[in-house]
Design a protein around this motif. Structure first.
Motif, PDB file in Angstrom:
ATOM      1  N   ALA A   1       0.835  -1.206   0.000  1.00  0.00           N
ATOM      2  CA  ALA A   1       0.000   0.000   0.000  1.00  0.00           C
ATOM      3  C   ALA A   1       0.866   1.251   0.000  1.00  0.00           C
ATOM      4  O   ALA A   1       2.045   1.214   0.341  1.00  0.00           O
ATOM      5  CB  ALA A   1      -0.897   0.002   1.225  1.00  0.00           C
ATOM      6  N   ARG A   2       0.252   2.369  -0.373  1.00  0.00           N
ATOM      7  CA  ARG A   2       0.942   3.653  -0.284  1.00  0.00           C
ATOM      8  C   ARG A   2       0.669   4.316   1.067  1.00  0.00           C
ATOM      9  O   ARG A   2       1.038   5.463   1.280  1.00  0.00           O
ATOM     10  CB  ARG A   2       0.543   4.579  -1.432  1.00  0.00           C
ATOM     11  CG  ARG A   2      -0.949   4.740  -1.650  1.00  0.00           C
ATOM     12  CD  ARG A   2      -1.206   5.641  -2.862  1.00  0.00           C
ATOM     13  NE  ARG A   2      -2.614   5.632  -3.279  1.00  0.00           N
ATOM     14  CZ  ARG A   2      -3.534   6.431  -2.777  1.00  0.00           C
ATOM     15  NH1 ARG A   2      -3.211   7.273  -1.831  1.00  0.00           N
ATOM     16  NH2 ARG A   2      -4.768   6.372  -3.225  1.00  0.00           N
ATOM     17  N   THR A   3       0.011   3.556   1.942  1.00  0.00           N
ATOM     18  CA  THR A   3      -0.312   4.040   3.275  1.00  0.00           C
ATOM     19  C   THR A   3       0.231   3.074   4.325  1.00  0.00           C
ATOM     20  O   THR A   3       0.585   1.935   4.006  1.00  0.00           O
ATOM     21  CB  THR A   3      -1.826   4.160   3.454  1.00  0.00           C
ATOM     22  OG1 THR A   3      -2.423   2.880   3.174  1.00  0.00           O
ATOM     23  CG2 THR A   3      -2.418   5.184   2.491  1.00  0.00           C
ATOM     24  N   ALA A   4       0.263   3.542   5.562  1.00  0.00           N
ATOM     25  CA  ALA A   4       0.764   2.704   6.650  1.00  0.00           C
ATOM     26  C   ALA A   4      -0.305   1.757   7.189  1.00  0.00           C
ATOM     27  O   ALA A   4       0.019   0.761   7.837  1.00  0.00           O
ATOM     28  CB  ALA A   4       1.283   3.590   7.782  1.00  0.00           C
ATOM     29  N   ILE A   5      -1.567   2.112   6.916  1.00  0.00           N
ATOM     30  CA  ILE A   5      -2.696   1.312   7.395  1.00  0.00           C
ATOM     31  C   ILE A   5      -3.330   0.627   6.185  1.00  0.00           C
ATOM     32  O   ILE A   5      -3.502   1.256   5.132  1.00  0.00           O
ATOM     33  CB  ILE A   5      -3.739   2.215   8.083  1.00  0.00           C
ATOM     34  CG1 ILE A   5      -3.066   3.014   9.209  1.00  0.00           C
ATOM     35  CG2 ILE A   5      -4.883   1.381   8.632  1.00  0.00           C
ATOM     36  CD1 ILE A   5      -2.440   2.176  10.285  1.00  0.00           C
ATOM     37  N   PRO A   6      -3.701  -0.635   6.303  1.00  0.00           N
ATOM     38  CA  PRO A   6      -4.249  -1.328   5.141  1.00  0.00           C
ATOM     39  C   PRO A   6      -5.623  -0.803   4.743  1.00  0.00           C
ATOM     40  O   PRO A   6      -6.399  -0.367   5.587  1.00  0.00           O
ATOM     41  CB  PRO A   6      -4.323  -2.786   5.587  1.00  0.00           C
ATOM     42  CG  PRO A   6      -4.438  -2.718   7.074  1.00  0.00           C
ATOM     43  CD  PRO A   6      -3.621  -1.531   7.480  1.00  0.00           C
ATOM     44  N   SER A   7      -5.889  -0.855   3.470  1.00  0.00           N
ATOM     45  CA  SER A   7      -7.185  -0.498   2.923  1.00  0.00           C
ATOM     46  C   SER A   7      -7.713  -1.658   2.101  1.00  0.00           C
ATOM     47  O   SER A   7      -6.946  -2.448   1.563  1.00  0.00           O
ATOM     48  CB  SER A   7      -7.068   0.746   2.038  1.00  0.00           C
ATOM     49  OG  SER A   7      -8.264   0.969   1.311  1.00  0.00           O
ATOM     50  N   SER A   8      -9.014  -1.757   2.002  1.00  0.00           N
ATOM     51  CA  SER A   8      -9.614  -2.797   1.171  1.00  0.00           C
ATOM     52  C   SER A   8      -9.748  -2.350  -0.284  1.00  0.00           C
ATOM     53  O   SER A   8     -10.174  -3.128  -1.131  1.00  0.00           O
ATOM     54  CB  SER A   8     -10.987  -3.177   1.724  1.00  0.00           C
ATOM     55  OG  SER A   8     -11.851  -2.053   1.694  1.00  0.00           O
ATOM     56  N   GLU A   9      -9.370  -1.106  -0.566  1.00  0.00           N
ATOM     57  CA  GLU A   9      -9.486  -0.560  -1.920  1.00  0.00           C
ATOM     58  C   GLU A   9      -8.194  -0.800  -2.695  1.00  0.00           C
ATOM     59  O   GLU A   9      -7.117  -0.358  -2.280  1.00  0.00           O
ATOM     60  CB  GLU A   9      -9.787   0.936  -1.864  1.00  0.00           C
ATOM     61  CG  GLU A   9     -11.084   1.281  -1.158  1.00  0.00           C
ATOM     62  CD  GLU A   9     -12.304   0.760  -1.890  1.00  0.00           C
ATOM     63  OE1 GLU A   9     -12.266   0.707  -3.146  1.00  0.00           O
ATOM     64  OE2 GLU A   9     -13.281   0.391  -1.228  1.00  0.00           O
TER      65      GLU A   9
END
Length: 123
Positions: free
Chosen positions: A98-106
């Motif tokens: 991901a491009r974030t530290a927290i996972p996303s379902s998107e």
């Protein structure tokens, strides 16, 4: 970042498998990583995700309580322990960064994708 997923195979319903995904190249241990899957004729769907430090995990309702995601930051590797497999779990499983530290379902939150590993569950 290059991602190499492994561990798929053909198993009977009720069996277990453990998938691994190793990241190499310009890796960052500060990004969330996740597993997605795509069954024949269906869209890719989120399965499980884990935050950069492993402190936050997220699961789809269909796998919650059966699958467990984990990560080893020292090895730049994430794992997906799959228990109680069902025929509807049959799919190609992809890992992604991901491009974030927290996972996303998107899926559009993910910048790097592995080539996938096939899991086939027979009834």
């Amino acid at each position: 970042v290059q991602l190499q997923a492994s561990g798929g195979g053909l198993v009977q319903a009720g069996a277990s498998l453990r998938l691994s995904c190793a990241a190499s190249g310009r890796t960052s241990s500060n990004n969330a990583m996740s597993w997605f899957r795509q069954a024949p004729g269906k869209e890719r769907e989120f399965v499980a995700g884990i935050s950069w430090n492993g402190g936050i995990t997220s699961y789809s309702n269909s796998v919650k309580s059966r699958f467990t995601i984990s990560r080893d930051r020292t090895k730049n590797t994430i794992y997906l322990q799959m228990n109680g497999l069902k025929p509807e779990d049959t799919a190609v499983y992809y890992c992604a960064v991901a491009r974030t530290a927290i996972p996303s379902s998107e899926a559009n939150y993910y910048t790097s994708w592995g080539r996938g590993t096939l899991v086939t569950v027979s009834s």
